[in-house]
Design a protein around this motif. Structure first.
Motif, PDB file in Angstrom:
ATOM      1  N   SER A 119     -10.433 -35.294  17.820  1.00  0.00           N
ATOM      2  CA  SER A 119     -11.242 -36.530  18.531  1.00  0.00           C
ATOM      3  C   SER A 119     -10.577 -36.618  19.658  1.00  0.00           C
ATOM      4  O   SER A 119      -9.248 -36.395  19.827  1.00  0.00           O
ATOM      5  CB  SER A 119     -11.077 -37.795  17.700  1.00  0.00           C
ATOM      6  OG  SER A 119      -9.822 -38.231  17.564  1.00  0.00           O
ATOM      7  N   PRO A 120     -11.146 -37.039  20.814  1.00  0.00           N
ATOM      8  CA  PRO A 120     -10.596 -37.266  22.092  1.00  0.00           C
ATOM      9  C   PRO A 120      -9.326 -38.003  21.896  1.00  0.00           C
ATOM     10  O   PRO A 120      -8.466 -37.889  22.598  1.00  0.00           O
ATOM     11  CB  PRO A 120     -11.571 -37.596  22.934  1.00  0.00           C
ATOM     12  CG  PRO A 120     -13.053 -37.493  22.269  1.00  0.00           C
ATOM     13  CD  PRO A 120     -12.711 -37.382  20.984  1.00  0.00           C
ATOM     14  N   ALA A 121      -9.564 -39.096  21.078  1.00  0.00           N
ATOM     15  CA  ALA A 121      -8.184 -39.936  20.902  1.00  0.00           C
ATOM     16  C   ALA A 121      -6.935 -39.340  20.428  1.00  0.00           C
ATOM     17  O   ALA A 121      -5.784 -39.339  20.932  1.00  0.00           O
ATOM     18  CB  ALA A 121      -8.546 -41.064  20.197  1.00  0.00           C
ATOM     19  N   ALA A 122      -7.229 -38.527  19.390  1.00  0.00           N
ATOM     20  CA  ALA A 122      -6.044 -37.634  18.625  1.00  0.00           C
ATOM     21  C   ALA A 122      -5.440 -36.567  19.761  1.00  0.00           C
ATOM     22  O   ALA A 122      -4.471 -36.203  19.811  1.00  0.00           O
ATOM     23  CB  ALA A 122      -6.826 -37.061  17.772  1.00  0.00           C
ATOM     24  N   ALA A 123      -6.581 -35.947  20.954  1.00  0.00           N
ATOM     25  CA  ALA A 123      -6.252 -35.008  21.704  1.00  0.00           C
ATOM     26  C   ALA A 123      -5.325 -35.880  22.745  1.00  0.00           C
ATOM     27  O   ALA A 123      -4.538 -35.073  23.301  1.00  0.00           O
ATOM     28  CB  ALA A 123      -7.178 -34.383  22.258  1.00  0.00           C
ATOM     29  N   ALA A 124      -5.645 -36.863  22.950  1.00  0.00           N
ATOM     30  CA  ALA A 124      -4.863 -37.586  24.065  1.00  0.00           C
ATOM     31  C   ALA A 124      -3.356 -38.197  23.682  1.00  0.00           C
ATOM     32  O   ALA A 124      -2.503 -38.465  24.729  1.00  0.00           O
ATOM     33  CB  ALA A 124      -5.470 -38.872  24.561  1.00  0.00           C
ATOM     34  N   ARG A 125      -3.235 -38.125  22.460  1.00  0.00           N
ATOM     35  CA  ARG A 125      -1.777 -38.625  22.002  1.00  0.00           C
ATOM     36  C   ARG A 125      -0.801 -37.701  22.585  1.00  0.00           C
ATOM     37  O   ARG A 125      -1.107 -36.275  22.617  1.00  0.00           O
ATOM     38  CB  ARG A 125      -1.785 -38.410  20.541  1.00  0.00           C
ATOM     39  CG  ARG A 125      -2.502 -39.728  19.939  1.00  0.00           C
ATOM     40  CD  ARG A 125      -2.554 -39.815  18.410  1.00  0.00           C
ATOM     41  NE  ARG A 125      -3.547 -40.574  17.944  1.00  0.00           N
ATOM     42  CZ  ARG A 125      -4.072 -40.429  16.866  1.00  0.00           C
ATOM     43  NH1 ARG A 125      -3.784 -39.090  16.012  1.00  0.00           N
ATOM     44  NH2 ARG A 125      -5.086 -41.148  16.098  1.00  0.00           N
ATOM     45  N   THR A 126       0.372 -38.156  22.817  1.00  0.00           N
ATOM     46  CA  THR A 126       1.463 -37.330  23.480  1.00  0.00           C
ATOM     47  C   THR A 126       2.346 -36.747  22.396  1.00  0.00           C
ATOM     48  O   THR A 126       3.054 -35.835  22.481  1.00  0.00           O
ATOM     49  CB  THR A 126       2.371 -37.947  24.131  1.00  0.00           C
ATOM     50  OG1 THR A 126       2.736 -39.166  23.833  1.00  0.00           O
ATOM     51  CG2 THR A 126       1.350 -38.234  25.562  1.00  0.00           C
ATOM     52  N   SER A 127       2.259 -37.147  21.039  1.00  0.00           N
ATOM     53  CA  SER A 127       3.108 -36.761  19.909  1.00  0.00           C
ATOM     54  C   SER A 127       3.014 -35.578  19.454  1.00  0.00           C
ATOM     55  O   SER A 127       3.946 -34.989  18.819  1.00  0.00           O
ATOM     56  CB  SER A 127       3.473 -37.703  18.753  1.00  0.00           C
ATOM     57  OG  SER A 127       2.217 -38.081  18.329  1.00  0.00           O
ATOM     58  N   GLY A 128       1.826 -35.061  19.499  1.00  0.00           N
ATOM     59  CA  GLY A 128       1.488 -33.754  19.176  1.00  0.00           C
ATOM     60  C   GLY A 128       1.552 -33.081  17.917  1.00  0.00           C
ATOM     61  O   GLY A 128       0.918 -32.461  17.056  1.00  0.00           O
ATOM     62  N   GLY A 129       2.771 -33.380  17.210  1.00  0.00           N
ATOM     63  CA  GLY A 129       3.645 -32.689  16.143  1.00  0.00           C
ATOM     64  C   GLY A 129       2.735 -33.085  14.821  1.00  0.00           C
ATOM     65  O   GLY A 129       2.573 -32.383  14.149  1.00  0.00           O
ATOM     66  N   GLN A 130       2.419 -34.530  14.816  1.00  0.00           N
ATOM     67  CA  GLN A 130       1.958 -34.971  13.776  1.00  0.00           C
ATOM     68  C   GLN A 130       0.478 -34.525  13.671  1.00  0.00           C
ATOM     69  O   GLN A 130       0.095 -34.191  12.516  1.00  0.00           O
ATOM     70  CB  GLN A 130       1.941 -36.582  13.626  1.00  0.00           C
ATOM     71  CG  GLN A 130       1.261 -37.308  12.410  1.00  0.00           C
ATOM     72  CD  GLN A 130       2.031 -37.007  11.368  1.00  0.00           C
ATOM     73  OE1 GLN A 130       3.088 -36.785  11.277  1.00  0.00           O
ATOM     74  NE2 GLN A 130       1.367 -36.920  10.236  1.00  0.00           N
ATOM     75  N   GLU A 131      -0.276 -34.351  14.506  1.00  0.00           N
ATOM     76  CA  GLU A 131      -1.603 -33.954  14.687  1.00  0.00           C
ATOM     77  C   GLU A 131      -1.697 -32.521  14.186  1.00  0.00           C
ATOM     78  O   GLU A 131      -2.579 -31.994  13.347  1.00  0.00           O
ATOM     79  CB  GLU A 131      -2.402 -33.821  16.043  1.00  0.00           C
ATOM     80  CG  GLU A 131      -2.725 -35.493  16.647  1.00  0.00           C
ATOM     81  CD  GLU A 131      -1.366 -36.284  16.839  1.00  0.00           C
ATOM     82  OE1 GLU A 131      -0.493 -35.289  17.537  1.00  0.00           O
ATOM     83  OE2 GLU A 131      -1.403 -37.398  16.861  1.00  0.00           O
ATOM     84  N   PHE A 132      -0.809 -31.747  14.710  1.00  0.00           N
ATOM     85  CA  PHE A 132      -0.816 -30.115  14.231  1.00  0.00           C
ATOM     86  C   PHE A 132      -0.585 -30.103  12.628  1.00  0.00           C
ATOM     87  O   PHE A 132      -1.201 -29.363  12.021  1.00  0.00           O
ATOM     88  CB  PHE A 132       0.234 -29.377  14.909  1.00  0.00           C
ATOM     89  CG  PHE A 132       0.662 -28.062  14.657  1.00  0.00           C
ATOM     90  CD1 PHE A 132      -0.738 -27.305  15.103  1.00  0.00           C
ATOM     91  CD2 PHE A 132       1.453 -27.663  13.838  1.00  0.00           C
ATOM     92  CE1 PHE A 132      -0.406 -25.840  14.410  1.00  0.00           C
ATOM     93  CE2 PHE A 132       1.641 -26.280  13.507  1.00  0.00           C
ATOM     94  CZ  PHE A 132       0.618 -25.321  13.782  1.00  0.00           C
ATOM     95  N   GLY A 133       0.396 -31.120  12.345  1.00  0.00           N
ATOM     96  CA  GLY A 133       0.705 -30.793  10.830  1.00  0.00           C
ATOM     97  C   GLY A 133      -0.322 -31.097  10.002  1.00  0.00           C
ATOM     98  O   GLY A 133      -0.669 -30.906   8.958  1.00  0.00           O
ATOM     99  N   ASP A 134      -1.133 -32.224  10.621  1.00  0.00           N
ATOM    100  CA  ASP A 134      -2.262 -32.618   9.873  1.00  0.00           C
ATOM    101  C   ASP A 134      -3.542 -31.560   9.735  1.00  0.00           C
ATOM    102  O   ASP A 134      -4.028 -31.536   8.817  1.00  0.00           O
ATOM    103  CB  ASP A 134      -2.988 -34.106  10.534  1.00  0.00           C
ATOM    104  CG  ASP A 134      -2.240 -35.277  10.275  1.00  0.00           C
ATOM    105  OD1 ASP A 134      -1.300 -35.141   9.369  1.00  0.00           O
ATOM    106  OD2 ASP A 134      -2.237 -36.188  11.057  1.00  0.00           O
ATOM    107  N   LEU A 135      -3.726 -31.030  10.695  1.00  0.00           N
ATOM    108  CA  LEU A 135      -4.720 -29.884  10.767  1.00  0.00           C
ATOM    109  C   LEU A 135      -3.986 -28.675  10.130  1.00  0.00           C
ATOM    110  O   LEU A 135      -4.967 -28.079   9.122  1.00  0.00           O
ATOM    111  CB  LEU A 135      -4.803 -29.151  12.171  1.00  0.00           C
ATOM    112  CG  LEU A 135      -5.334 -30.244  13.222  1.00  0.00           C
ATOM    113  CD1 LEU A 135      -5.080 -29.563  14.800  1.00  0.00           C
ATOM    114  CD2 LEU A 135      -6.882 -30.356  13.177  1.00  0.00           C
ATOM    115  N   VAL A 136      -3.059 -28.523   9.897  1.00  0.00           N
ATOM    116  CA  VAL A 136      -2.453 -27.472   8.988  1.00  0.00           C
ATOM    117  C   VAL A 136      -2.686 -27.877   7.544  1.00  0.00           C
ATOM    118  O   VAL A 136      -3.104 -27.161   6.693  1.00  0.00           O
ATOM    119  CB  VAL A 136      -1.013 -27.120   9.106  1.00  0.00           C
ATOM    120  CG1 VAL A 136      -0.104 -26.080   8.074  1.00  0.00           C
ATOM    121  CG2 VAL A 136      -0.713 -26.464  10.391  1.00  0.00           C
TER     122      VAL A 136
END
Length: 102
Positions: free
Chosen positions: A20-37
């Motif tokens: 989502s655009p909101a998730a892409a805008a976050r700066t912490s990055g690591g959590q979203e990548f982990g969720d995707l994996v």
């Protein structure tokens, strides 16, 4: 292009998770990548479970159409190959980062 009868198979193709655009805008990055994996691994497991269940049905004679199993097995194989290729690229990238001099 339409293939007659494909609706009756119950085939659900793998759809890559969208960010989502909101998730892409976050700066912490690591959590979203982990969720995707984790999401990708969960999807791989579900594809393999479906293939295994159809294999059991085929072996016991409960499967009416062998095409269902063939499609599910091919999908599981391709999904596994993609996951392994992504893992190999990640390991390769990590190795390159570790070789860098600081």
């Amino acid at each position: 292009m339409s293939v007659s009868g494909i609706e009756s198979v119950g085939f659900t193709p793998y759809v890559a998770p969208s960010v989502s655009p909101a998730a892409a805008a976050r700066t912490s990055g690591g959590q979203e990548f982990g969720d995707l994996v984790l999401d990708g691994l969960d999807r791989l497991e579900s594809v393999q479970d479906r293939s295994d269940a159809l294999a059991v049905k085929a072996a016991t004679g409960d499967l009416t159409s062998i095409h269902d199993y063939t499609i599910a097995a091919s999908e599981a194989q391709v999904t596994t190959q993609l996951t392994v290729a992504i893992r190999n690229k990640a390991v390769e990238a990590f190795t390159e980062i570790m070789r860098m001099q600081v």
